[in-house]
Design an enzyme around this catalytic site. Structure first.
Site, PDB file in Angstrom:
ATOM      1  N   LYS A 220       4.346 -14.162 -10.869  1.00 33.88           N
ATOM      2  CA  LYS A 220       2.904 -13.905 -10.808  1.00 33.88           C
ATOM      3  C   LYS A 220       2.151 -15.095 -11.408  1.00 33.88           C
ATOM      4  CE  LYS A 220      -0.403 -10.326 -12.370  1.00 33.88           C
ATOM      5  NZ  LYS A 220      -0.540  -9.058 -13.119  1.00 33.88           N
TER       6      LYS A 220
ATOM      7  N   SER B  47      -2.699  -5.186 -10.634  1.00 33.79           N
ATOM      8  CA  SER B  47      -3.080  -6.528 -10.289  1.00 33.79           C
ATOM      9  C   SER B  47      -1.929  -7.382  -9.743  1.00 33.79           C
ATOM     10  CB  SER B  47      -3.645  -7.229 -11.528  1.00 33.79           C
ATOM     11  OG  SER B  47      -2.661  -7.311 -12.543  1.00 33.79           O
TER      12      SER B  47
ATOM     13  N   SER C 145      -0.197  -2.452 -13.874  1.00 30.89           N
ATOM     14  CA  SER C 145      -0.196  -3.455 -12.811  1.00 30.89           C
ATOM     15  C   SER C 145       1.157  -3.779 -12.210  1.00 30.89           C
ATOM     16  CB  SER C 145      -0.807  -4.755 -13.317  1.00 30.89           C
ATOM     17  OG  SER C 145      -2.187  -4.663 -13.233  1.00 30.89           O
TER      18      SER C 145
HETATM   19  N1  GLN Z   1      -5.766  -1.736 -13.151  1.00 31.74           N
HETATM   20  C1  GLN Z   1      -5.792  -1.976 -14.558  1.00 31.74           C
HETATM   21  C2  GLN Z   1      -6.957  -2.853 -14.916  1.00 31.74           C
HETATM   22  O1  GLN Z   1      -7.669  -3.216 -14.053  1.00 31.74           O
HETATM   23  C3  GLN Z   1      -4.501  -2.531 -15.006  1.00 31.74           C
HETATM   24  C4  GLN Z   1      -4.403  -3.993 -14.948  1.00 31.74           C
HETATM   25  C5  GLN Z   1      -3.118  -4.510 -15.474  1.00 31.74           C
HETATM   26  O2  GLN Z   1      -2.197  -3.745 -15.782  1.00 31.74           O
HETATM   27  N2  GLN Z   1      -3.052  -5.811 -15.611  1.00 31.74           N
HETATM   28  O3  GLN Z   1      -7.170  -3.189 -16.028  1.00 31.74           O
END
Ligand code: GLN
Length: 476
Positions: free
Chosen positions: A79, A154, A178
């Site tokens: 990532k 994400s 995420s």
């Molecule tokens: N969807 C969550 C957020 O927007 C989780 C993001 C993540 O785990 N990096 O913060």
């Protein structure tokens, strides 16, 4: 070319390489072709074609001499929030769109030391903020199952790189789900380890007391092999844990027997908002576990209704502080449009950050400001303790908690863009785990009537990733 690769796990790939039936260069070429022919999914931000092919030649020699590392034969994507020296490191943001990392993350060092081949860096929501991978400066990633839908976020690029067979494993990161949420939306497995189990050195900070690196794969044994290599204390990350790292690849071979472990399912995770088909599917899995003789009982996590608020208050507070460093002076993009220093700061940040990141910075700055600190930030911290205690209490009674990973299957691109709250509700079953700093895994559990995949989540006690992997095996 090489039609069977798609179905091989790491162990089998290694056997093919050892026997000479498969050449590492051909394996890398197979993945490069998959990347090339599926460009429309918008998965990779950088592809390391030449590096990967050169490494394949070097590692092939080691394989032939019998002295290759534990991960020789593994082709992996990373990532784009995890540093690889001298490679573009964008975090999915315009503000870092021209920034090259100056050192390797510890996980990258450990992978390379065991002869894994990094094939490229994958797209993600800007600074890992999002649940749909639509917040990237480099555009949305598409779900390979249905190209009109999001892959989740994400770490959407990571999930799709594995689901669409562009590599065997991907490293992603989690702050609130995420890894597990995109794994669920794409029909693969995603493991989020205990906070501190895997070094964060080289992972760009979103919310430092939540962030952790984790692993996507199609096969639990592959994930165990990678866990074994990347876990463990790191002098460069003071929050990395000193706990001994089990030999995950051996642990996973030990099958749980009925009577050996107890499972719980939280009633709060099956209430309103959960898609009926997912509910039925997960309850059926629980039934099946019971019928195989395992102890499964209903438990309660009474503070679940405060998870989303607490998560967004605390992570936005940390993000507003962590992202203060992007000021046009030290990293990446600088606005051309300024006549004094202050204007340079303001315009760099205004032009460099996307809408979601700005929303979090504003929210975070607000909850930390004097006058609101006690009402929001301190209260959020207290609630984090309560949520953690819910888990501590439950883990006195059971070893694992089962739930759906997400309330719905993958939604359409654009569907939730005007409604941040609806978007945030995606994290309703996942963010509690990050608040409590425990490990959890999402494994494929089935498809809905549209053919869209959904995941089953298993949560475990701190540092029991080996148990989680073994528990997950019961469902495969
Ligand atoms: N969807 C969550 C957020 O927007 C989780 C993001 C993540 O785990 N990096 O913060």
């Amino acid at each position: 070319m090489l039609p069977t690769i798609q179905n091989l796990n790491l162990k089998e790939i290694r056997e093919e390489l050892k026997s000479g039936k498969l050449k590492l260069t051909d394996l890398v070429k197979y993945y490069l072709e998959k990347i090339e022919t599926q460009k429309h999914l918008n998965v990779f931000i950088s592809v390391f074609k030449d590096d990967a092919l050169n490494h394949a030649l070097e590692i092939q020699k080691k394989i032939d001499c019998g002295n290759a590392g534990k991960l020789a034969g593994l082709v992996i994507s990373i990532k784009d929030v995890i540093s690889i020296k001298d490679k573009l490191h964008t975090c999915g943001s315009k503000i870092l769109s021209n920034f090259n990392a100056i050192y390797n993350a510890t996980v990258v060092e450990r992978l390379i030391a065991e002869d894994a081949i990094i094939i490229g860096k994958v797209n993600c929501d800007e600074f890992a903020m999002g649940s749909s991978n639509e917040n990237s400066y480099f555009g949305a990633v598409l779900n390979p199952v249905d190209n009109e839908r999001v892959p989740g976020g994400s770490s959407g690029g990571s999930a799709v790189s594995v689901a669409a067979d562009m590599c065997l494993i991907s490293l992603g990161s989690e702050t609130g789900g995420s890894i597990r949420q995109p794994a669920s939306f794409c029909g693969i497995t995603g493991l989020k380890a205990t906070y501190g189990r895997i070094s964060r050195y080289g992972l760009t900070a979103f919310a430092s007391s939540f962030d952790s690196i984790g692993i996507f794969g199609k096969n639990l044994n592959d994930i165990a092999d990678v866990m074994e290599v990347i876990s463990g204390k790191d002098e460069k990350d003071s929050t990395s844990a000193i706990e001994q790292v089990p030999t995950f690849s051996d642990e996973i071979l030990k099958k749980f027997k009925p009577g050996e472990v107890k499972f719980g399912f939280a009633k709060e995770y099956f209430e309103e908002g959960l898609n009926e088909e997912i509910k039925k599917g997960i309850l059926l899995k629980i039934e099946h576990l019971k019928n195989s003789g395992f102890d499964v009982k209903e438990i309660s996590l009474p503070h679940s209704k405060y998870v989303i608020q607490t998560y967004y208050i605390l992570t936005s507070a940390e993000a507003s502080s962590n992202l203060a460093r992007y000021d046009g002076v030290r990293y990446g993009f600088r606005s051309e449009n300024h006549s004094n220093l202050e204007e340079m700061y303001v315009n760099t940040r205004s032009e460099g950050f996307g809408a979601e990141v700005k929303r979090r910075i504003m929210l975070g700055t607000y909850v930390l400001s004097s006058g609101y600190y006690d009402a929001y930030y301190r209260k959020g911290q207290k609630m984090r303790r309560k949520i953690t205690e819910d888990f501590e209490n439950v883990f006195k009674e059971v070893d694992f908690i089962i739930s759906p990973t997400t309330p719905t299957t993958a939604f359409k691109i654009g569907e939730k863009n005007d409604d941040p709250l609806a978007m945030y509700l995606n994290d309703i079953y996942t963010a509690s785990v990050n608040l409590a700093a425990i490990p959890a895994i999402s494994i494929p559990a089935g498809n809905d009537s549209k053919g869209l995949p959904y995941g089953l989540q298993i949560m475990g006690n701190k540092f029991d990733e080996a148990g989680l992997l073994r528990a997950a095996k019961l469902f495969t």
